[in-house]
Design an enzyme around this catalytic site. Structure first.
Site, PDB file in Angstrom:
ATOM      1  N   SER A   1       0.795  -1.234   0.000  1.00 58.57           N
ATOM      2  CA  SER A   1       0.000   0.000   0.000  1.00 58.57           C
ATOM      3  C   SER A   1       0.825   1.279   0.000  1.00 58.57           C
ATOM      4  CB  SER A   1      -0.905   0.042   1.233  1.00 58.57           C
ATOM      5  OG  SER A   1      -2.107  -0.598   0.961  1.00 58.57           O
TER       6      SER A   1
ATOM      7  N   LYS B   1       0.701   3.470  -2.957  1.00 62.64           N
ATOM      8  CA  LYS B   1      -0.438   4.382  -3.184  1.00 62.64           C
ATOM      9  C   LYS B   1      -0.013   5.843  -3.038  1.00 62.64           C
ATOM     10  CE  LYS B   1      -3.848   1.069  -1.374  1.00 62.64           C
ATOM     11  NZ  LYS B   1      -4.376   0.473  -0.144  1.00 62.64           N
TER      12      LYS B   1
ATOM     13  N   TYR C   1      -2.526  -2.234 -10.560  1.00 67.26           N
ATOM     14  CA  TYR C   1      -2.463  -1.933  -9.120  1.00 67.26           C
ATOM     15  C   TYR C   1      -1.741  -3.057  -8.367  1.00 67.26           C
ATOM     16  CZ  TYR C   1      -4.085  -1.758  -4.304  1.00 67.26           C
ATOM     17  OH  TYR C   1      -4.126  -1.778  -2.934  1.00 67.26           O
TER      18      TYR C   1
ATOM     19  N   TYR D   1      -4.771   4.138   7.511  1.00 64.93           N
ATOM     20  CA  TYR D   1      -6.153   3.635   7.444  1.00 64.93           C
ATOM     21  C   TYR D   1      -6.998   4.192   8.588  1.00 64.93           C
ATOM     22  CZ  TYR D   1      -3.258   0.382   4.833  1.00 64.93           C
ATOM     23  OH  TYR D   1      -2.330  -0.151   4.012  1.00 64.93           O
TER      24      TYR D   1
ATOM     25  N   VAL E   1       1.074  -3.805   3.925  1.00 63.09           N
ATOM     26  CA  VAL E   1       0.887  -5.077   4.634  1.00 63.09           C
ATOM     27  C   VAL E   1       2.096  -6.003   4.614  1.00 63.09           C
ATOM     28  CG1 VAL E   1      -1.627  -5.279   4.532  1.00 63.09           C
ATOM     29  CG2 VAL E   1      -0.247  -6.160   2.661  1.00 63.09           C
TER      30      VAL E   1
HETATM   31  N1  GLN Z   1      -1.904  -5.195  -2.306  1.00 69.84           N
HETATM   32  C1  GLN Z   1      -2.614  -5.053  -1.060  1.00 69.84           C
HETATM   33  C2  GLN Z   1      -4.109  -5.005  -1.309  1.00 69.84           C
HETATM   34  O1  GLN Z   1      -4.519  -4.350  -2.210  1.00 69.84           O
HETATM   35  C3  GLN Z   1      -2.149  -3.830  -0.359  1.00 69.84           C
HETATM   36  C4  GLN Z   1      -2.858  -3.606   0.934  1.00 69.84           C
HETATM   37  C5  GLN Z   1      -2.016  -2.969   1.990  1.00 69.84           C
HETATM   38  O2  GLN Z   1      -0.797  -2.901   1.949  1.00 69.84           O
HETATM   39  N2  GLN Z   1      -2.712  -2.557   3.018  1.00 69.84           N
HETATM   40  O3  GLN Z   1      -4.886  -5.619  -0.649  1.00 69.84           O
END
Ligand code: GLN
Length: 339
Positions: A83, A86, A209, A261, A279
């Site tokens: 993530s 992003k 993505y 988050y 994650v």
């Molecule tokens: N690739 C993961 C997803 O889209 C990334 C989520 C994350 O790092 N929180 O679920």
């Protein structure tokens, strides 16, 4: 969007400096020692291959805007950015489309819900809300310049590589593992399509993505990438301008409210800096005008944020004086004894 009536008004910037080099080295080493023994949290397993990582890995890096870099532990071990991508893809898209358009199309407000929430999309009439949750990130990836998926992907890979100052590569194993199990992200993309929020093929956008999430970085890379956002868009190691200072400012505002988050409020309360977690166990934290912190430790809390990464960052923010809300009095109180 809020009408603040400051368009065209020149931005003044005022920040401080990090302490002298030697003391930053010592503080980074101490952040590592204080937290290395902790085994709190659990490794992510919803992307099957992530569960196979060595949970003991722990790396910290601080990069300063003058190019000085301070490493401790496993700071050059690579893992998938997840993530955290992003934040940087958002910056690249802002560079193309500008403040107003991206603000309107993707949004900047916190959902208060998990990163992969479908309910959040429904509650907001199909608006993705912000670029740090999956819906907003998928909408952001769709905006990436390029007429084909291959062009969009190459733009992302080279853009994130410019932030890192080296050529970042895809982790094919992580990509395939997630591509086989990301039905939820596919559903989110279809939902956005049904609301007219993306016009491209939703499955192709999810594929890009998923690739961007599988780019391999280290804690050292994250610190340099973050320091580029802290340095008004210039990579302090390669000295290449990657994005504009305005884009950095906007990206950091979005990170402050959404980077961790539904825990973003607690994060700001404890650490007082914009940050972004992933994650696989990475976190990047940015001190505007000063530098950035990259951490890697795979065990996560329930919201999906690295436990030792958060603790090490809290220690660094406190001891290096990075909390953007902290002040000490100029000494004019008339109800305190003067020393
Ligand atoms: N690739 C993961 C997803 O889209 C990334 C989520 C994350 O790092 N929180 O679920």
């Amino acid at each position: 969007m809020l009408d603040t009536n400051v368009e065209g008004v020149e931005q003044t910037v005022s920040t401080g400096r990090l302490p002298a080099r030697g003391s930053v080295d010592a503080v980074v080493a101490e952040a590592y020692e204080r937290n290395r023994g902790s085994s709190d949290g659990a490794v992510a397993d919803y992307i099957p291959v992530l569960a196979e990582v060595d949970p003991e890995l722990f790396g910290i890096c601080v990069a300063e805007v003058d190019g000085a870099v301070h490493d401790a532990g496993d700071s050059t071990v690579e893992f998938s950015i997840q993530s955290i991508s992003k934040a940087f893809v958002y910056a690249l898209v802002c560079e193309e489309f500008g403040h107003a358009e991206v603000g309107e199309r993707v949004g900047v407000n916190n959902t208060g819900l998990a990163f992969n929430s479908v309910v959040a999309i429904e509650l907001n009439d199909g608006h993705p809300m912000n670029p740090m949750v999956n819906a907003g990130a998928i909408a952001t990836t769709a905006l990436m310049p390029g007429t084909t998926s291959a062009e969009k992907w190459e733009h992302i890979r080279t853009g994130l590589s410019a932030f890192a100052g080296r050529n970042l590569e895809l982790d094919g194993v992580v990509y395939r593992s997630e591509a086989e199990t990301n039905q939820r992200n596919q559903a989110i993309a279809r939902l956005l399509q049904s609301y007219g929020r993306i016009t491209e093929d939703p499955l192709e956008i999810v594929d890009i993505y998923t690739r961007q999430c599988a780019l391999r970085v280290s804690a050292h890379d994250l610190a340099v990438m973050g320091a580029t956002l802290a340095d008004g868009g210039v990579n302090p190691v390669t000295r290449e301008r990657v994005v504009s200072a305005e884009v950095c400012r906007d990206t950091l505002a979005v990170l402050a409210t959404n980077g961790l988050y539904e825990r973003s409020g607690e994060w700001l309360f404890e650490i007082g800096l914009p940050g972004k977690s992933g994650v696989a166990g990475g976190i990047v934290t940015i001190a505007p005008g000063k530098g950035a912190i990259g951490t890697f430790s795979p065990r996560l809390d329930r919201a999906g944020n690295s436990v030792r990464g958060q603790r090490a960052t809290a220690y660094l923010s406190r001891t290096l004086g990075l909390n953007i809300f902290a002040s000490s009095s100029a000494g004019n109180a008339n109800n305190e004894e003067q020393p």
